[in-house]
Scaffold this active site. Structure first.
Site, PDB file in Angstrom:
ATOM      1  N   ARG A   1       0.824  -1.213   0.000  1.00 25.55           N
ATOM      2  CA  ARG A   1       0.000   0.000   0.000  1.00 25.55           C
ATOM      3  C   ARG A   1       0.853   1.256   0.000  1.00 25.55           C
ATOM      4  O   ARG A   1       0.423   2.308  -0.465  1.00 25.55           O
ATOM      5  CB  ARG A   1      -0.931   0.004   1.216  1.00 25.55           C
ATOM      6  CG  ARG A   1      -2.047   1.026   1.048  1.00 25.55           C
ATOM      7  CD  ARG A   1      -3.133   0.882   2.064  1.00 25.55           C
ATOM      8  NE  ARG A   1      -4.277   1.710   1.708  1.00 25.55           N
ATOM      9  CZ  ARG A   1      -5.294   1.956   2.509  1.00 25.55           C
ATOM     10  NH1 ARG A   1      -5.328   1.414   3.724  1.00 25.55           N
ATOM     11  NH2 ARG A   1      -6.293   2.709   2.108  1.00 25.55           N
TER      12      ARG A   1
ATOM     13  N   THR B   1       1.128   1.945   7.853  1.00 34.18           N
ATOM     14  CA  THR B   1       1.279   0.939   8.910  1.00 34.18           C
ATOM     15  C   THR B   1       0.992  -0.440   8.320  1.00 34.18           C
ATOM     16  O   THR B   1       0.532  -0.565   7.190  1.00 34.18           O
ATOM     17  CB  THR B   1       0.307   1.173  10.077  1.00 34.18           C
ATOM     18  OG1 THR B   1      -1.008   0.740   9.689  1.00 34.18           O
ATOM     19  CG2 THR B   1       0.256   2.635  10.485  1.00 34.18           C
TER      20      THR B   1
ATOM     21  N   THR C   1      -4.451  -5.752   1.480  1.00 35.15           N
ATOM     22  CA  THR C   1      -3.272  -4.917   1.694  1.00 35.15           C
ATOM     23  C   THR C   1      -3.286  -4.398   3.125  1.00 35.15           C
ATOM     24  O   THR C   1      -4.245  -4.608   3.865  1.00 35.15           O
ATOM     25  CB  THR C   1      -3.234  -3.749   0.697  1.00 35.15           C
ATOM     26  OG1 THR C   1      -1.929  -3.155   0.708  1.00 35.15           O
ATOM     27  CG2 THR C   1      -4.280  -2.691   1.023  1.00 35.15           C
ATOM     28  N   CYS C   2      -2.199  -3.729   3.506  1.00 37.56           N
ATOM     29  CA  CYS C   2      -2.077  -3.228   4.873  1.00 37.56           C
ATOM     30  C   CYS C   2      -2.937  -1.980   5.083  1.00 37.56           C
ATOM     31  O   CYS C   2      -3.193  -1.226   4.156  1.00 37.56           O
ATOM     32  CB  CYS C   2      -0.626  -2.885   5.190  1.00 37.56           C
ATOM     33  SG  CYS C   2       0.491  -4.295   5.152  1.00 37.56           S
ATOM     34  N   THR C   3      -3.344  -1.776   6.309  1.00 39.73           N
ATOM     35  CA  THR C   3      -4.085  -0.582   6.699  1.00 39.73           C
ATOM     36  C   THR C   3      -3.888  -0.348   8.191  1.00 39.73           C
ATOM     37  O   THR C   3      -3.629  -1.318   8.921  1.00 39.73           O
ATOM     38  CB  THR C   3      -5.598  -0.725   6.356  1.00 39.73           C
ATOM     39  OG1 THR C   3      -6.215   0.549   6.335  1.00 39.73           O
ATOM     40  CG2 THR C   3      -6.335  -1.610   7.342  1.00 39.73           C
TER      41      THR C   3
END
Length: 227
Positions: A125, A198, A192-194
């Site tokens: 991301r 982070t 994906t990251c969130t």
């Protein structure tokens, strides 16, 4: 007293300079992480993507094979980032080339041409191409298109999950029940990251196949990808 004050002032001055230096170093690191790695990743992704397309011109190579060299290109208009090369594997270093990868573990992904299953993908991301940076812009009803040598697979987003545990692997199941599905089908899952910057949680998007379009000699894009 004057000498003591002078020493204190000198110490404060040195400390201030150290803070400024640290700030500059930190700023350069952020620039490297969020900009320069994107530049390098985009270059590498373009190179690899060109190799895949060149390979498609060789009709001796059978289509639809499971290969680490790239199986096709993901198109998500809502994210506004063009095409994304998709290869096998989701380890971070494998995604650093500005690509998306399909899962081989902990839950093995189906592939688009499979009769049933969940085609599950991951991408960075932030940094290293940040191909899923705008995943939060995807809404229910939006199209997701996967392009292979011979076929366009057109999916329709039916649910998003803005935040879940990074350990929640159920979202990758062949029938992702958390998405509301209870029967086998042909699904796609983007992960994906969130939050941004982070890796504390995961952002999930689910879609379901609505049709397939055979690639013609001009590689005419399906309606969902036309202006």
């Amino acid at each position: 007293m004057t000498r003591a004050r002078s020493r204190i002032a000198g110490a404060i001055s040195v400390f201030g300079e150290l803070l400024i230096t640290a700030g500059v170093v930190l700023g350069l690191f952020v620039v490297y992480s969020l900009w320069w790695t994107n530049v390098l990743a985009d270059r590498e992704a373009a190179r690899q993507g060109n190799e895949v397309r060149d390979g498609w011109k060789d009709r001796a190579v059978p289509p639809g094979i499971d290969t680490k060299d790239g199986i096709g290109f993901l198109h998500v208009p809502a994210m506004g980032n063009g095409e994304v090369l998709v290869k096998r594997g989701t380890d971070p270093e494998e995604l650093n080339d500005g690509i998306a990868g399909y899962y081989t573990k902990p839950v093995k992904s189906a592939l688009p041409w499979d009769a049933k299953g969940n085609f599950s993908l991951a991408a960075h991301r932030d940094g290293h191409g940040a191909k899923f940076h705008n995943i939060h812009k995807i809404e229910t009803g939006d199209p997701i298109v996967f392009e292979t040598r011979d076929t366009w697979y057109v999916y329709k987003v039916y649910k998003t999950l803005p935040k879940t545990s990074k350990y929640n692997v159920d979202v990758l199941d062949a029938v992702p029940k958390e998405s509301g599905k209870k029967q086998p089908g042909r699904f796609i899952t983007l992960t994906t990251c969130t939050p941004i910057l982070t890796s504390d949680y995961r952002y999930i998007v689910w879609g379901e196949l609505v049709r397939e379009v055979k690639v013609d000699k001009d590689r005419t894009k399906p309606a969902e990808l036309r202006p």
